[in-house]
Design a protein around this motif. Structure first.
Motif, PDB file in Angstrom:
ATOM      1  N   PRO A   1      -2.368   6.168  -0.421  1.00  0.00           N
ATOM      2  CA  PRO A   1      -3.221   4.993  -0.175  1.00  0.00           C
ATOM      3  C   PRO A   1      -2.423   3.732   0.131  1.00  0.00           C
ATOM      4  O   PRO A   1      -2.911   2.835   0.813  1.00  0.00           O
ATOM      5  CB  PRO A   1      -4.012   4.853  -1.481  1.00  0.00           C
ATOM      6  CG  PRO A   1      -3.178   5.549  -2.511  1.00  0.00           C
ATOM      7  CD  PRO A   1      -2.512   6.683  -1.786  1.00  0.00           C
ATOM      8  N   GLY A   2      -1.173   3.653  -0.368  1.00  0.00           N
ATOM      9  CA  GLY A   2      -0.333   2.492  -0.083  1.00  0.00           C
ATOM     10  C   GLY A   2       0.560   2.670   1.122  1.00  0.00           C
ATOM     11  O   GLY A   2       1.369   1.782   1.437  1.00  0.00           O
ATOM     12  N   ASN A   3       0.438   3.818   1.797  1.00  0.00           N
ATOM     13  CA  ASN A   3       1.142   4.102   3.045  1.00  0.00           C
ATOM     14  C   ASN A   3       2.660   3.977   2.898  1.00  0.00           C
ATOM     15  O   ASN A   3       3.207   4.388   1.881  1.00  0.00           O
ATOM     16  CB  ASN A   3       0.596   3.190   4.149  1.00  0.00           C
ATOM     17  CG  ASN A   3      -0.847   3.499   4.471  1.00  0.00           C
ATOM     18  OD1 ASN A   3      -1.155   4.541   5.031  1.00  0.00           O
ATOM     19  ND2 ASN A   3      -1.751   2.609   4.083  1.00  0.00           N
ATOM     20  N   ILE A   4       3.339   3.403   3.903  1.00  0.00           N
ATOM     21  CA  ILE A   4       4.799   3.353   3.915  1.00  0.00           C
ATOM     22  C   ILE A   4       5.327   2.553   2.734  1.00  0.00           C
ATOM     23  O   ILE A   4       6.359   2.887   2.143  1.00  0.00           O
ATOM     24  CB  ILE A   4       5.317   2.749   5.237  1.00  0.00           C
ATOM     25  CG1 ILE A   4       4.748   3.504   6.437  1.00  0.00           C
ATOM     26  CG2 ILE A   4       6.844   2.759   5.272  1.00  0.00           C
ATOM     27  CD1 ILE A   4       5.157   4.945   6.509  1.00  0.00           C
ATOM     28  N   ARG A   5       4.636   1.507   2.374  1.00  0.00           N
ATOM     29  CA  ARG A   5       5.069   0.679   1.241  1.00  0.00           C
ATOM     30  C   ARG A   5       5.076   1.496  -0.051  1.00  0.00           C
ATOM     31  O   ARG A   5       5.995   1.390  -0.867  1.00  0.00           O
ATOM     32  CB  ARG A   5       4.152  -0.541   1.110  1.00  0.00           C
ATOM     33  CG  ARG A   5       4.647  -1.573   0.105  1.00  0.00           C
ATOM     34  CD  ARG A   5       3.756  -2.797   0.095  1.00  0.00           C
ATOM     35  NE  ARG A   5       3.866  -3.541   1.339  1.00  0.00           N
ATOM     36  CZ  ARG A   5       2.847  -3.796   2.160  1.00  0.00           C
ATOM     37  NH1 ARG A   5       1.641  -3.315   1.867  1.00  0.00           N
ATOM     38  NH2 ARG A   5       3.023  -4.505   3.246  1.00  0.00           N
ATOM     39  N   GLU A   6       4.059   2.321  -0.250  1.00  0.00           N
ATOM     40  CA  GLU A   6       4.012   3.174  -1.438  1.00  0.00           C
ATOM     41  C   GLU A   6       5.105   4.234  -1.382  1.00  0.00           C
ATOM     42  O   GLU A   6       5.773   4.502  -2.394  1.00  0.00           O
ATOM     43  CB  GLU A   6       2.642   3.841  -1.547  1.00  0.00           C
ATOM     44  CG  GLU A   6       2.509   4.732  -2.773  1.00  0.00           C
ATOM     45  CD  GLU A   6       1.215   5.525  -2.794  1.00  0.00           C
ATOM     46  OE1 GLU A   6       0.996   6.256  -3.789  1.00  0.00           O
ATOM     47  OE2 GLU A   6       0.442   5.431  -1.830  1.00  0.00           O
ATOM     48  N   LEU A   7       5.304   4.847  -0.217  1.00  0.00           N
ATOM     49  CA  LEU A   7       6.344   5.867  -0.065  1.00  0.00           C
ATOM     50  C   LEU A   7       7.712   5.287  -0.397  1.00  0.00           C
ATOM     51  O   LEU A   7       8.511   5.920  -1.102  1.00  0.00           O
ATOM     52  CB  LEU A   7       6.343   6.408   1.359  1.00  0.00           C
ATOM     53  CG  LEU A   7       7.476   7.369   1.724  1.00  0.00           C
ATOM     54  CD1 LEU A   7       7.404   8.640   0.896  1.00  0.00           C
ATOM     55  CD2 LEU A   7       7.438   7.704   3.221  1.00  0.00           C
ATOM     56  N   ARG A   8       7.991   4.104   0.084  1.00  0.00           N
ATOM     57  CA  ARG A   8       9.277   3.468  -0.189  1.00  0.00           C
ATOM     58  C   ARG A   8       9.465   3.245  -1.688  1.00  0.00           C
ATOM     59  O   ARG A   8      10.543   3.490  -2.240  1.00  0.00           O
ATOM     60  CB  ARG A   8       9.355   2.143   0.565  1.00  0.00           C
ATOM     61  CG  ARG A   8      10.687   1.443   0.448  1.00  0.00           C
ATOM     62  CD  ARG A   8      10.624   0.066   1.108  1.00  0.00           C
ATOM     63  NE  ARG A   8      11.889  -0.612   0.988  1.00  0.00           N
ATOM     64  CZ  ARG A   8      12.863  -0.578   1.873  1.00  0.00           C
ATOM     65  NH1 ARG A   8      12.723   0.141   2.970  1.00  0.00           N
ATOM     66  NH2 ARG A   8      13.984  -1.234   1.684  1.00  0.00           N
ATOM     67  N   GLY A   9       8.411   2.795  -2.370  1.00  0.00           N
ATOM     68  CA  GLY A   9       8.501   2.577  -3.806  1.00  0.00           C
ATOM     69  C   GLY A   9       8.693   3.858  -4.593  1.00  0.00           C
ATOM     70  O   GLY A   9       9.476   3.902  -5.551  1.00  0.00           O
ATOM     71  N   VAL A  10       7.991   4.918  -4.177  1.00  0.00           N
ATOM     72  CA  VAL A  10       8.116   6.209  -4.857  1.00  0.00           C
ATOM     73  C   VAL A  10       9.539   6.751  -4.720  1.00  0.00           C
ATOM     74  O   VAL A  10      10.136   7.236  -5.689  1.00  0.00           O
ATOM     75  CB  VAL A  10       7.088   7.208  -4.289  1.00  0.00           C
ATOM     76  CG1 VAL A  10       7.404   8.630  -4.743  1.00  0.00           C
ATOM     77  CG2 VAL A  10       5.676   6.824  -4.732  1.00  0.00           C
ATOM     78  N   LEU A  11      10.102   6.656  -3.530  1.00  0.00           N
ATOM     79  CA  LEU A  11      11.459   7.162  -3.312  1.00  0.00           C
ATOM     80  C   LEU A  11      12.494   6.332  -4.069  1.00  0.00           C
ATOM     81  O   LEU A  11      13.451   6.886  -4.629  1.00  0.00           O
ATOM     82  CB  LEU A  11      11.777   7.159  -1.816  1.00  0.00           C
ATOM     83  CG  LEU A  11      10.980   8.146  -0.954  1.00  0.00           C
ATOM     84  CD1 LEU A  11      11.316   7.956   0.516  1.00  0.00           C
ATOM     85  CD2 LEU A  11      11.244   9.577  -1.383  1.00  0.00           C
ATOM     86  N   ALA A  12      12.306   5.018  -4.092  1.00  0.00           N
ATOM     87  CA  ALA A  12      13.254   4.169  -4.811  1.00  0.00           C
ATOM     88  C   ALA A  12      13.215   4.463  -6.312  1.00  0.00           C
ATOM     89  O   ALA A  12      14.260   4.556  -6.965  1.00  0.00           O
ATOM     90  CB  ALA A  12      12.936   2.693  -4.541  1.00  0.00           C
TER      91      ALA A  12
END
Length: 391
Positions: free
Chosen positions: A287-298
């Protein structure tokens, strides 16, 4: 002399140098150009047409600046290819552009691509978040102000529209702009003139407006929140940015692009994932798209006890509200998109998604997806079982 020829047709970039201690005789000595052509032919043999086609998207992004490459993330999915074609179509015109997409889907990257791929690429690209400033400050920020126009204005301010003269101005979250400012923006779009706050004369600016929003502005015109006349002025050229859940097959390319920055920020690396971790990422609806993906990976990179990241390292927040989507439907669209990109070839489709051929066959069978190759495999399996029965 030391002639140097740089060749950038294929990656990695190579420089061919030929030392000449005396003038070359073109009749009996191969020239530097011949050496270059020979090396180019050797390089070309190393790249099959299929591999070149697969890397075409990444090579295409080489025309962008470093900032554009960092934001406009790569992909190979059908929706991403449609997006790139749309950007190329509208980049050369002078009309305003309305970019619509969910929060975190990469709207600013699309705006930068519109600027970089168009005729204004040598001009400035200026961005402002309309939701981050009050009405008074946003007006002065956009249109400028003369000294003493308001408290604290101790000098003339040109404004972002004049700073973007000859280039592009991105109005991010344009739906948060007040109706009064919407009227001033409409006037600028009509005649291209700017009057600073407190000023007595108008100034002409040549600026292309790119407006971005996550709101349904057409619906907002019915409630009076957004001016209908401005909507019709902005909505001539529209670009829809697909959410990440519609381009899950692009996850490997996106993660590859994000990896260097994440490794530098987190102080750990290299960022690698196991097959189970990839499967966990592909099952989420983002639901948070690229911003969420970046946070999950970090977060995973920081918390993981060891690398590569496994499925236990990937901590995902549950989807809420309207983002509860049909996972099977998303999976089916992902598989069909991968099949289309791979021209129906099962092996290439499985490679694109990151699955084994057996898992792809199982999921296709469960979802009722059939191709000529899968039907032939089912027929051969049935024929084999029938033959074993009569033996």
């Amino acid at each position: 002399t030391l002639p140097v020829v740089a060749h950038r047709a294929f990656a990695p970039c190579r420089v061919f140098v030929r030392k000449q201690d005396r003038p070359a005789n073109p009749l009996n000595r191969p020239s530097t150009f011949c050496i270059l052509v020979s090396n180019c032919k050797d390089r070309h043999r190393e790249h099959s047409p299929r591999s070149l086609q697969a890397s075409n998207a990444r090579l295409h992004l080489g025309n962008l600046s470093a900032a554009d490459n960092a934001i406009l993330l790569p992909g190979e999915s059908p929706v991403w290819r449609d997006l790139v074609r749309t950007i190329h179509t509208v980049a050369g015109c002078r009309l305003p552009v309305l970019v619509h997409g969910e929060s975190g889907s990469g709207k600013e990257g699309v705006a930068r691509a519109v600027h970089a791929w168009g005729s204004r690429t040598r001009g400035p690209f200026v961005a402002v978040n309309c939701a981050a400033l009050s009405e008074t400050l946003l007006e002065a920020e956009l249109f400028g102000a003369v000294r003493g126009a308001y408290t604290g204005c101790e000098r003339d301010r040109p404004g972002l529209l004049r700073q973007a003269d000859g280039g592009t101005l991105l109005l991010d979250e344009v739906g948060e702009m007040s109706p009064a400012l919407q009227g001033k923006l409409l006037r600028f779009l009509d005649d291209g003139t700017v009057r600073p706050v407190g000023g007595a004369r108008e100034v002409t600016c040549d600026v292309r407006i790119v407006a971005a929003t996550h709101r349904d502005l057409h619906r907002s015109t019915g409630t009076g929140r957004f001016r209908a006349d401005l909507w019709w002025r902005l909505a001539v050229v529209r670009i829809e940015v697909p959410p990440l859940r519609q381009r899950l097959m692009d996850l490997p390319l996106i993660v590859e692009r994000l990896a260097p920055c994440l490794e530098m920020e987190c102080g750990r690396g290299p960022l690698r994932l196991t097959k189970e971790a990839w499967a966990r990422l592909s099952e989420h609806c983002w639901p948070g798209n690229i911003r969420e993906l970046r946070g999950v990976l970090a977060r995973a990179l920081l918390d993981a006890a060891a690398l590569p990241l496994d499925e236990n390292s990937i901590r995902l927040d549950p989807a809420v509200g309207s983002h509860r989507v049909d996972v099977k439907g998303l999976e089916e669209r992902m598989i069909r998109g991968a099949l289309e990109s791979a021209a129906g070839h099962i092996g290439r489709t499985a490679t694109r998604i990151g699955w084994s051929r057996q898992k792809l066959y199982r999921r296709m069978s469960a979802l009722g997806i059939r191709t000529a190759q899968s039907r032939r495999r089912d027929f051969e399996s049935t024929t084999s079982s029938v033959s074993s029965t009569f033996q």
